[in-house]
Design a protein around this motif. Structure first.
Motif, mmCIF file in Angstrom:
data_model
loop_
_atom_site.group_PDB
_atom_site.id
_atom_site.type_symbol
_atom_site.label_atom_id
_atom_site.label_comp_id
_atom_site.label_asym_id
_atom_site.label_seq_id
_atom_site.Cartn_x
_atom_site.Cartn_y
_atom_site.Cartn_z
ATOM 1 N N ASP A 122 -66.172 35.764 16.159
ATOM 2 C CA ASP A 122 -65.197 36.817 15.883
ATOM 3 C C ASP A 122 -65.141 37.880 17.001
ATOM 4 O O ASP A 122 -66.160 38.512 17.314
ATOM 5 N N PRO A 123 -63.951 38.112 17.595
ATOM 6 C CA PRO A 123 -63.842 39.040 18.724
ATOM 7 C C PRO A 123 -64.308 40.461 18.391
ATOM 8 O O PRO A 123 -64.930 41.119 19.231
ATOM 9 N N GLU A 124 -64.041 40.935 17.180
ATOM 10 C CA GLU A 124 -64.420 42.314 16.830
ATOM 11 C C GLU A 124 -65.945 42.460 16.773
ATOM 12 O O GLU A 124 -66.527 43.419 17.294
ATOM 13 N N ARG A 125 -66.601 41.458 16.181
ATOM 14 C CA ARG A 125 -68.058 41.492 16.114
ATOM 15 C C ARG A 125 -68.668 41.430 17.517
ATOM 16 O O ARG A 125 -69.654 42.096 17.839
ATOM 17 N N ILE A 126 -68.023 40.654 18.385
ATOM 18 C CA ILE A 126 -68.532 40.521 19.759
ATOM 19 C C ILE A 126 -68.349 41.827 20.537
ATOM 20 O O ILE A 126 -69.211 42.230 21.310
ATOM 21 N N ARG A 127 -67.232 42.498 20.279
ATOM 22 C CA ARG A 127 -67.015 43.788 20.944
ATOM 23 C C ARG A 127 -68.139 44.765 20.557
ATOM 24 O O ARG A 127 -68.690 45.475 21.383
ATOM 25 N N GLU A 128 -68.501 44.734 19.264
ATOM 26 C CA GLU A 128 -69.598 45.608 18.800
ATOM 27 C C GLU A 128 -70.918 45.225 19.472
ATOM 28 O O GLU A 128 -71.702 46.085 19.872
ATOM 29 N N GLU A 129 -71.140 43.920 19.591
ATOM 30 C CA GLU A 129 -72.370 43.429 20.253
ATOM 31 C C GLU A 129 -72.412 43.914 21.717
ATOM 32 O O GLU A 129 -73.450 44.356 22.212
ATOM 33 N N LEU A 130 -71.261 43.857 22.368
ATOM 34 C CA LEU A 130 -71.198 44.280 23.771
ATOM 35 C C LEU A 130 -71.441 45.794 23.868
ATOM 36 O O LEU A 130 -72.199 46.261 24.731
ATOM 37 N N GLU A 131 -70.806 46.560 22.989
ATOM 38 C CA GLU A 131 -70.997 48.032 22.963
ATOM 39 C C GLU A 131 -72.478 48.350 22.810
ATOM 40 O O GLU A 131 -73.020 49.228 23.479
ATOM 41 N N HIS A 132 -73.118 47.601 21.910
ATOM 42 C CA HIS A 132 -74.496 47.864 21.558
ATOM 43 C C HIS A 132 -75.451 47.494 22.703
ATOM 44 O O HIS A 132 -76.436 48.193 22.945
ATOM 45 N N LYS A 133 -75.136 46.402 23.410
ATOM 46 C CA LYS A 133 -76.121 45.874 24.367
ATOM 47 C C LYS A 133 -75.873 46.240 25.828
ATOM 48 O O LYS A 133 -76.770 46.109 26.651
ATOM 49 N N CYS A 134 -74.639 46.659 26.168
ATOM 50 C CA CYS A 134 -74.392 47.014 27.575
ATOM 51 C C CYS A 134 -74.934 48.410 27.860
ATOM 52 O O CYS A 134 -74.869 49.300 27.018
ATOM 53 N N ARG A 135 -75.487 48.563 29.054
ATOM 54 C CA ARG A 135 -76.064 49.854 29.457
ATOM 55 C C ARG A 135 -75.338 50.329 30.716
ATOM 56 O O ARG A 135 -74.607 49.566 31.323
ATOM 57 N N PRO A 136 -75.608 51.557 31.154
ATOM 58 C CA PRO A 136 -74.980 52.009 32.411
ATOM 59 C C PRO A 136 -75.359 51.099 33.592
ATOM 60 O O PRO A 136 -74.591 50.957 34.535
ATOM 61 N N GLN A 137 -76.539 50.455 33.513
ATOM 62 C CA GLN A 137 -76.984 49.598 34.638
ATOM 63 C C GLN A 137 -76.473 48.162 34.511
ATOM 64 O O GLN A 137 -76.807 47.325 35.348
ATOM 65 N N THR A 138 -75.703 47.845 33.468
ATOM 66 C CA THR A 138 -75.270 46.453 33.286
ATOM 67 C C THR A 138 -74.237 46.092 34.352
ATOM 68 O O THR A 138 -73.189 46.723 34.443
ATOM 69 N N ARG A 139 -74.563 45.094 35.139
ATOM 70 C CA ARG A 139 -73.667 44.691 36.240
ATOM 71 C C ARG A 139 -72.812 43.492 35.861
ATOM 72 O O ARG A 139 -71.708 43.341 36.383
ATOM 73 N N ALA A 140 -73.329 42.609 35.013
ATOM 74 C CA ALA A 140 -72.553 41.395 34.706
ATOM 75 C C ALA A 140 -72.824 40.918 33.282
ATOM 76 O O ALA A 140 -73.936 41.058 32.764
#
Ligand SMILES: Cc1ncc(COP(=O)(O)O)c(C=O)c1O
Length: 378
Positions: A122-140
């Motif tokens: 589900d795209p919405e759940r994945i967006r939440e996962e990305l919000e939760h796991k990406c940091r300022p240092q995330t490059r890729a």
């Protein structure tokens, strides 16, 4: 012989592919980009024609956005190691094949960090996962579009939109989807699409591609050498495709790949998936009805993953081979994905269907497994 190992490499190849490889070796035997004589020019034209076809098929901005590599692994290594270094953070699909996991682990050993993320469904759940796991240092973010041991799919456009907003490089492993799933580098917001030539695109082994998004500025190189241009400079050229193509390219394999892509386009990408999914579903239904056989994958797609009770999966693969059926058993270079599926200890048996398979092949697989389970299973 019944070939059900298309996820490893497609077989047989279309006759046009075989002819193109032989014709290229006979008539285009020069080294592309390394001379102006006619044979070198013919080889260069072959590469250009394939770049043009691939760029059009994958919705890239132009032929120069297509760089040839040896395979998908090589493309993934270039993209991942080019995108990050010590102190950077990466997000890796938990369904990743070792071809993206190991470059991430190598970067982690050299001072980067990473997290695993659930990126299919589900795209919405994945967006939440990305919000939760990406940091300022995330490059890729490194996404497995379709894994090699399950039929799930990552919603590329939703992930691409998120990465664009955050300025994060999106690297997509399309090893199992190129040729059977529509992909658009520009519309999906992909920075680097990594594809093998020898699977769903029906080309020969020996070539793959890195297809670059228009906004992708280019990462560090991991292989340097002759490029045929800007020879006086110390480093590789800045611009694609030469930046990523050190040394003589696999021109005969590219000639075959060009015909492979044309064959897929003539057949129709959606039709490929519909055909493969129908056969895999028929095989899965028949296997599910057998005593002592457990089917591990329920979603529609080209793969059937199963186990025979009381038999290690490699033994099932060997018994099938004795009966003339080629499948692949074990961990399929994807221990992370097998862990998610609950088959992380010794893997499972994978039958993967291609456009040359028929309903008879699906039935033959189920009949052979029924006999093996009855004779050798628990
Ligand atoms: C999901 C996935 N990614 C990457 C690869 C690597 O492809 P190649 O063998 O072309 O390097 C494979 C090969 O099976 C794969 O299934």
């Amino acid at each position: 012989m019944i070939y059900l190992d298309h996820a490893a490499t497609s077989y047989p190849k279309p006759p046009d592919v075989l002819r193109a490889v032989a014709r290229c070796m006979r008539e285009c035997g020069g080294n592309p980009g390394r001379g102006t004589h006619r044979l070198a020019m013919r080889a260069a034209e072959t590469l250009y024609e394939c770049r043009r076809e691939a760029a059009e098929y994958f919705g890239a901005a132009g032929p120069e956005r297509v760089a040839f590599t040896m395979n998908a692994t090589y493309a993934l290594n270039m993209a991942i190691k080019g995108a990050a270094g010590a102190g950077d953070h990466l997000l890796l699909d938990r369904m990743a094949h070792n071809s993206s996991a190991r470059p991430v682990f190598a970067l982690a050993d050299a001072g980067a960090s990473y997290d695993l993320a659930e990126l299919s469904g589900d795209p919405e759940r994945i967006r939440e996962e990305l919000e939760h796991k990406c940091r300022p240092q995330t490059r890729a973010v490194i996404v497995t579009h379709v894994p090699n041991v399950a039929n799930r799919e990552a919603p590329l456009a939703a992930i691409g939109a998120f990465c664009r907003r955050r300025g994060i490089t999106l690297i997509v492993d399309a090893a199992q989807s190129a040729g059977s799933h529509p992909i658009s580098v520009e519309k999906d917001g992909i920075d680097v699409l990594c594809v093998p030539g020898h699977k769903g695109l029906l080309g020969p082994q020996g070539c793959g591609m890195m297809i670059l998004g228009e906004r992708y500025a280019g990462g560090k190189t991991i292989l340097e050498g002759g490029s045929g241009v800007r020879s006086e400079e110390r480093g590789m050229p800045d611009s694609p495709p030469e930046r990523y193509e050190a040394g003589t390219p696999p021109t005969p394999a590219v000639a075959g790949l060009l015909e492979g892509i044309r064959a897929v386009r003539r057949y129709g990408t959606e039709r490929v998936l519909a055909h493969e999914s129908a056969l895999a579903a028929a095989a899965a239904d028949a296997l599910r009805a057998l005593d002592g056989v457990r089917v591990r994958e329920d979603a529609p797609g080209a793969i059937v993953l199963f186990e025979v009770e009381g038999m290690p999966s490699p033994a099932v693969g060997e018994e099938l081979d004795r009966r003339g059926i080629c499948v692949r058993a074990g961990l399929h270079c994807a221990p992370l994905a097998h862990r998610v599926l609950g088959t992380g200890k010794s893997g499972a048996v994978r039958a993967s269907f291609g456009i040359t398979n028929t309903e008879r092949d699906a039935r033959a697989l189920a009949d052979a497994v029924a006999e093996i389970a009855a004779r050798h299973g628990r």
